[in-house]
Design an enzyme around this catalytic site. Structure first.
Site, PDB file in Angstrom:
ATOM      1  N   ARG A 124       0.818  -1.218   0.000  1.00  0.00           N
ATOM      2  CA  ARG A 124       0.000   0.000   0.000  1.00  0.00           C
ATOM      3  C   ARG A 124       0.855   1.273   0.000  1.00  0.00           C
ATOM      4  NH1 ARG A 124      -5.331  -1.205   3.703  1.00  0.00           N
ATOM      5  NH2 ARG A 124      -6.527  -2.046   1.974  1.00  0.00           N
ATOM      6  N   LYS A 182     -14.592 -10.921   7.242  1.00  0.00           N
ATOM      7  CA  LYS A 182     -15.389  -9.723   7.545  1.00  0.00           C
ATOM      8  C   LYS A 182     -16.807  -9.925   7.035  1.00  0.00           C
ATOM      9  CE  LYS A 182     -11.692  -6.645   6.737  1.00  0.00           C
ATOM     10  NZ  LYS A 182     -11.341  -5.882   5.554  1.00  0.00           N
ATOM     11  N   GLY A 194      -6.808  -6.689   1.488  1.00  0.00           N
ATOM     12  CA  GLY A 194      -5.461  -6.838   2.034  1.00  0.00           C
ATOM     13  C   GLY A 194      -5.051  -8.294   2.171  1.00  0.00           C
ATOM     14  N   GLY A 247     -13.339  -3.838   0.644  1.00  0.00           N
ATOM     15  CA  GLY A 247     -14.704  -3.328   0.807  1.00  0.00           C
ATOM     16  C   GLY A 247     -15.056  -2.348  -0.303  1.00  0.00           C
TER      17      GLY A 247
HETATM   18  P1  ADP Z   1      -9.635  -9.164   2.918  1.00  0.00           P
HETATM   19  O1  ADP Z   1      -8.605  -8.558   3.830  1.00  0.00           O
HETATM   20  O2  ADP Z   1      -9.006  -9.783   1.709  1.00  0.00           O
HETATM   21  O3  ADP Z   1     -10.740  -8.217   2.580  1.00  0.00           O
HETATM   22  P2  ADP Z   1     -10.972 -10.428   5.148  1.00  0.00           P
HETATM   23  O4  ADP Z   1     -10.244  -9.509   6.053  1.00  0.00           O
HETATM   24  O5  ADP Z   1     -12.450 -10.299   5.044  1.00  0.00           O
HETATM   25  O6  ADP Z   1     -10.313 -10.414   3.693  1.00  0.00           O
HETATM   26  O7  ADP Z   1     -10.719 -11.941   5.611  1.00  0.00           O
HETATM   27  C1  ADP Z   1      -9.440 -12.494   5.748  1.00  0.00           C
HETATM   28  C2  ADP Z   1      -9.360 -13.364   6.960  1.00  0.00           C
HETATM   29  O8  ADP Z   1     -10.360 -14.368   6.923  1.00  0.00           O
HETATM   30  C3  ADP Z   1      -8.052 -14.112   7.079  1.00  0.00           C
HETATM   31  O9  ADP Z   1      -7.414 -13.717   8.271  1.00  0.00           O
HETATM   32  C4  ADP Z   1      -8.457 -15.589   7.131  1.00  0.00           C
HETATM   33  O10 ADP Z   1      -7.694 -16.342   8.045  1.00  0.00           O
HETATM   34  C5  ADP Z   1      -9.884 -15.492   7.607  1.00  0.00           C
HETATM   35  N1  ADP Z   1     -10.697 -16.684   7.280  1.00  0.00           N
HETATM   36  C6  ADP Z   1     -11.143 -17.049   6.078  1.00  0.00           C
HETATM   37  N2  ADP Z   1     -11.841 -18.196   6.146  1.00  0.00           N
HETATM   38  C7  ADP Z   1     -11.844 -18.565   7.441  1.00  0.00           C
HETATM   39  C8  ADP Z   1     -12.425 -19.660   8.176  1.00  0.00           C
HETATM   40  N3  ADP Z   1     -13.111 -20.624   7.562  1.00  0.00           N
HETATM   41  N4  ADP Z   1     -12.230 -19.701   9.502  1.00  0.00           N
HETATM   42  C9  ADP Z   1     -11.508 -18.732  10.122  1.00  0.00           C
HETATM   43  N5  ADP Z   1     -10.962 -17.668   9.505  1.00  0.00           N
HETATM   44  C10 ADP Z   1     -11.124 -17.582   8.171  1.00  0.00           C
HETATM   45 MG    MG Z   2      -8.542  -8.258   5.943  1.00  0.00          MG
END
Ligand code: ADP
Ligand code: MG
Length: 403
Positions: free
Chosen positions: A45, A206, A359, A382
């Protein structure tokens, strides 16, 4: 009717204005992940904002003031969220001295002194309560330290905060930085006259913030592929016991509405048919693959299983545009990363136009060694989903427009 993307593409960018001798305030998104010892684990970033910062330096701006948030402080100082942790890395990447500003109001004169072009980094803007509240008084104060406001914080552009939105009201010239423009161009390719079918792949943790967006993206997509903790919530909504899995019971109704909306719009939904379950996330002893219906008591679903990888991969292979946000499992733990990595490869190997955002998802793609094989890696998670919803992101809303 102009689309939200076309509207956002119509804002003025940095190259439409003359920064010579001007005090430029750049809202960047330096919300980088750090480990327990404050090592920056991924500085993408920061690197993504360099073209904008360097452009201002090269075009003799009087001073450049960088504003960002880091983490989630609650409107007051917290040492672990101080931007001092980032100052050194920024200096190294810019190859230039960066001066740290504790209190921007007190340093007003300093910022206005145009003897040589200087780069300032303000302390975490979310240490001020006025930031998240988009307090007009606070926005006005921020505006008071610059002649030109540049928004280059795409990852935060879906937020109506003082430094991403409010400040533009009080500055004579407000434009988008190069990262913002690059992001919009990449999404325009995916969403304006897209080559169908379009698949949206969602996952991650999230759930509460993302699931509410899914209902309104249906008109834009043909396939919805759901994995990760997000799919746990959907599986639970279908009546399967998820036991110790991460899911959000309060969003069961929302999950059902999403499925209904998909049906109404003829969007095909793909959910895991098998999952990897573990008796413990910290110290896994018993790890196995079971059908999604058979998660055992005391176990949690932490990855998609091999049959699901195959199912999702086939759905992906038949798509021409793919947008991905959210890992398929707890990919930070090697044992539970397989589903996410295999899906990264499936998307990378497709002949589709591919965008990955978020991220953690971008981090997972890099760990999988596939970052070169995506059409575009977005700095927004988001924000990218809100684009799909057809919204004009607040970070673009108040910027000056090209005639
Ligand atoms: P991004 O940052 O790409 O927008 P998020 O922050 O929404 O994605 O989600 C990422 C997190 O989700 C990671 O830390 C991952 O470990 C967690 N995660 C994904 N699937 C699972 C699951 N089945 N159980 C626990 N944690 C999960
Ligand atoms: Mg995230």
């Amino acid at each position: 009717m102009t689309s939200n993307i076309a509207f956002m593409g119509g804002v003025k960018s940095l190259k439409d204005v003359d920064v010579t001798g001007k005090r430029v305030l750049i809202r960047v998104d330096f919300n980088v992940p750090m480990d327990a010892h404050f090592n920056i684990s991924d500085d993408r970033r920061i690197r993504a904002a360099l073209p904008t910062i360097n452009y201002c330096i090269d075009h003799n701006a009087c001073s450049i003031t960088l504003v960002t948030h880091l983490g989630r402080p609650k409107g007051e100082y917290e040492a672990r969220y101080s931007l001092r942790h980032i100052q050194k890395r920024l200096e190294r990447l810019l190859q230039k001295r960066v001066e740290f500003i504790e209190d921007f109001e007190a340093s007003k004169e300093e910022i206005a002194a145009c003897s040589l072009e200087r780069v300032f980094l303000l302390e975490n803007i979310r240490f001020h309560k006025g930031e998240k509240a988009n307090d007009p008084e606070f926005a006005r104060k921020l505006a008071g330290i610059c002649d030109i406001y540049v928004n280059d914080a795409f990852g935060t552009s879906h937020r109506k905060h003082a430094s991403t939105y409010g400040v533009a009201e009080y500055v004579g010239t407000s434009v988008a930085g190069f990262l913002m423009m690059r992001e919009i161009e990449a999404f325009a390719k995916a969403l304006e006259n897209p080559i169908r079918p379009i698949a949206l792949v969602v996952g991650g943790a999230k759930v509460s913030t993302k699931i509410t967006l899914l209902g309104s993206v249906m008109p834009k997509i043909d396939k919805l592929i759901i994995g990760g903790a997000m799919s746990n919530t959907f599986l639970y909504a279908l009546g399967y016991e998820m036991h110790a899995s991460l899911f959000e019971a309060e969003f069961v109704e929302t999950a059902r509405e999403v499925l209904d909306a998909a049906r109404r719009h003829g969007v095909k939904v793909y959910l895991p048919v098998d999952v990897v379950i573990t008796d413990s996330v910290e110290k896994p002893v018993d790890v196995k693959v079971v059908p999604a219906q058979d998660v055992m008591e005391g176990f949690s679903a932490v990855d998609i299983g091999p049959a699901t990888v195959k199912l999702f991969s086939e759905a992906i292979e038949l798509s021409n545009t793919i947008i991905w946000n959210g890992p398929m499992g707890l990919y930070e733990v090697d044992r539970f990363a397989k589903g996410t990595y295999k899906l990264a490869t499936a998307i990378a190997d497709s002949y589709a136009y591919t965008i990955v955002g978020g991220g953690d998802t971008a981090d997972a793609v890099e760990r999988a060694g596939e970052q070169e094989h995506f059409s575009f890696i977005s700095t927004g998670g988001g924000a990218s989903l809100e684009l799909l919803e057809g919204k004009v992101l607040p970070g673009f809303e108040r910027l000056d427009r090209r005639a």
